[in-house]
Design a protein around this motif. Sequence first.
Motif, PDB file in Angstrom:
ATOM      1  N   SER A 195      30.061  31.109  42.783  1.00 24.00           N
ATOM      2  CA  SER A 195      30.906  31.220  43.977  1.00 24.00           C
ATOM      3  C   SER A 195      30.088  31.151  45.254  1.00 24.00           C
ATOM      4  O   SER A 195      28.867  31.369  45.261  1.00 24.00           O
ATOM      5  CB  SER A 195      31.675  32.543  43.945  1.00 24.00           C
ATOM      6  N   CYS A 196      30.768  30.874  46.346  1.00 22.76           N
ATOM      7  CA  CYS A 196      30.125  30.873  47.656  1.00 22.76           C
ATOM      8  C   CYS A 196      29.634  32.278  48.013  1.00 22.76           C
ATOM      9  O   CYS A 196      28.606  32.440  48.678  1.00 22.76           O
ATOM     10  CB  CYS A 196      31.093  30.371  48.720  1.00 22.76           C
ATOM     11  N   ALA A 197      30.354  33.289  47.572  1.00 18.61           N
ATOM     12  CA  ALA A 197      29.946  34.676  47.825  1.00 18.61           C
ATOM     13  C   ALA A 197      28.618  34.972  47.139  1.00 18.61           C
ATOM     14  O   ALA A 197      27.738  35.632  47.706  1.00 18.61           O
ATOM     15  CB  ALA A 197      31.025  35.636  47.325  1.00 18.61           C
ATOM     16  N   ARG A 216      35.476  28.860  44.738  1.00 18.36           N
ATOM     17  CA  ARG A 216      35.932  27.740  45.550  1.00 18.36           C
ATOM     18  C   ARG A 216      35.126  26.463  45.296  1.00 18.36           C
ATOM     19  O   ARG A 216      33.909  26.504  45.104  1.00 18.36           O
ATOM     20  CB  ARG A 216      35.845  28.087  47.035  1.00 18.36           C
ATOM     21  N   HIS A 248      25.771  24.121  47.659  1.00 16.63           N
ATOM     22  CA  HIS A 248      26.997  24.335  46.897  1.00 16.63           C
ATOM     23  C   HIS A 248      27.457  23.046  46.239  1.00 16.63           C
ATOM     24  O   HIS A 248      27.921  23.051  45.094  1.00 16.63           O
ATOM     25  CB  HIS A 248      28.096  24.874  47.808  1.00 16.63           C
ATOM     26  N   CYS A 290      33.424  25.801  50.127  1.00 12.03           N
ATOM     27  CA  CYS A 290      33.311  27.157  50.673  1.00 12.03           C
ATOM     28  C   CYS A 290      34.226  27.401  51.862  1.00 12.03           C
ATOM     29  O   CYS A 290      34.596  28.540  52.147  1.00 12.03           O
ATOM     30  CB  CYS A 290      31.870  27.445  51.067  1.00 12.03           C
ATOM     31  N   ARG A 333      30.424  37.428  41.619  1.00 13.07           N
ATOM     32  CA  ARG A 333      31.464  37.604  42.635  1.00 13.07           C
ATOM     33  C   ARG A 333      32.384  36.389  42.678  1.00 13.07           C
ATOM     34  O   ARG A 333      31.959  35.268  42.414  1.00 13.07           O
ATOM     35  CB  ARG A 333      30.831  37.778  44.020  1.00 13.07           C
ATOM     36  N   HIS A 334      33.621  36.628  43.056  1.00  9.26           N
ATOM     37  CA  HIS A 334      34.555  35.543  43.335  1.00  9.26           C
ATOM     38  C   HIS A 334      34.863  35.533  44.817  1.00  9.26           C
ATOM     39  O   HIS A 334      34.690  36.546  45.513  1.00  9.26           O
ATOM     40  CB  HIS A 334      35.848  35.714  42.530  1.00  9.26           C
ATOM     41  N   ASN A 335      35.308  34.391  45.302  1.00  4.63           N
ATOM     42  CA  ASN A 335      35.776  34.303  46.683  1.00  4.63           C
ATOM     43  C   ASN A 335      37.217  34.760  46.765  1.00  4.63           C
ATOM     44  O   ASN A 335      37.991  34.559  45.830  1.00  4.63           O
ATOM     45  CB  ASN A 335      35.680  32.861  47.191  1.00  4.63           C
ATOM     46  N   SER A 360      40.950  34.574  54.184  1.00  3.33           N
ATOM     47  CA  SER A 360      39.819  34.885  55.053  1.00  3.33           C
ATOM     48  C   SER A 360      40.334  35.039  56.483  1.00  3.33           C
ATOM     49  O   SER A 360      40.893  34.096  57.044  1.00  3.33           O
ATOM     50  CB  SER A 360      38.765  33.776  54.995  1.00  3.33           C
ATOM     51  N   GLY A 420      40.459  36.780  42.762  1.00  2.00           N
ATOM     52  CA  GLY A 420      39.840  35.734  43.559  1.00  2.00           C
ATOM     53  C   GLY A 420      39.650  34.437  42.809  1.00  2.00           C
ATOM     54  O   GLY A 420      40.315  34.156  41.810  1.00  2.00           O
TER      55      GLY A 420
END
Length: 239
Positions: free
Chosen positions: A15-17, A211, A3, A214, A42-44, A48, A208
């Motif tokens: 994104s991390c996703a 990030r 990342h 992450c 995707r977005h984070n 969480s 979202g």
Amino acid sequence: MCHAALEWSCSRAVSCADILAFAAHDNITLTGNVVYSVLAGRHNGRVSIEKDALDNLPPPMFTAQQLIDRFKNRTITTEEMVLLSGAHTAGRSFSSSFIRRIWNGNTTIVDAGLSPSYAAQLRVLCPLNTSQATAPIDPGSPNMLDNNYYKLLPRGMGLFFSDNQLRVDGNLNVLVNRFAANETLWKERFAAAMVKMGRIHVQTGSCGQVRLNCNVVNPTLSSVCLADSVEEDGLVAKS
């Protein structure tokens, strides 16, 4: 590291996703020679909660009906649930997920759906009073994505109680036998089920954020959608 390198090359673009989705795709391709297109974009989320994640994952002691219901709540059909369970052919599990099937206090105990010889092997790998020891979920081919998982179930070698439920339930066992007999069929349908699962509750567009770290929500405010909002129009296929 992955990342950080992406952020250095193209900040706030991946994104991390999506990284997790790409990693799963690459693992499946490398270990099982399964080729499919993974969706990206995707977005984070901005929130969480560990309990929410655990509540959505089926625990290893679920019954057949509980498995069916849990996946149905996420629009996954019974057949797709059995298909996705085949991913247990690769990887390892902590003994805490199955230790009650092989130990009872200071004595040994064999779950009725567990082969006695297999239980003995597991007791060697996971002694009493330990939860950090691990065992391969599929002792036959733990580093390959194949249909061996389904072949082990009739032999009483499903590591988890939930694995054995696929065998003892008549309707699910029909699917187990079908995929045990035809690896090509399983891989084709497994790939399609992975793509479908990758679209569940996805946030894109104005929902979202991407990030910078992450593990941490970005410090600046960004557009937020309600927890139940889902936008899928932003997803695109990546081979």
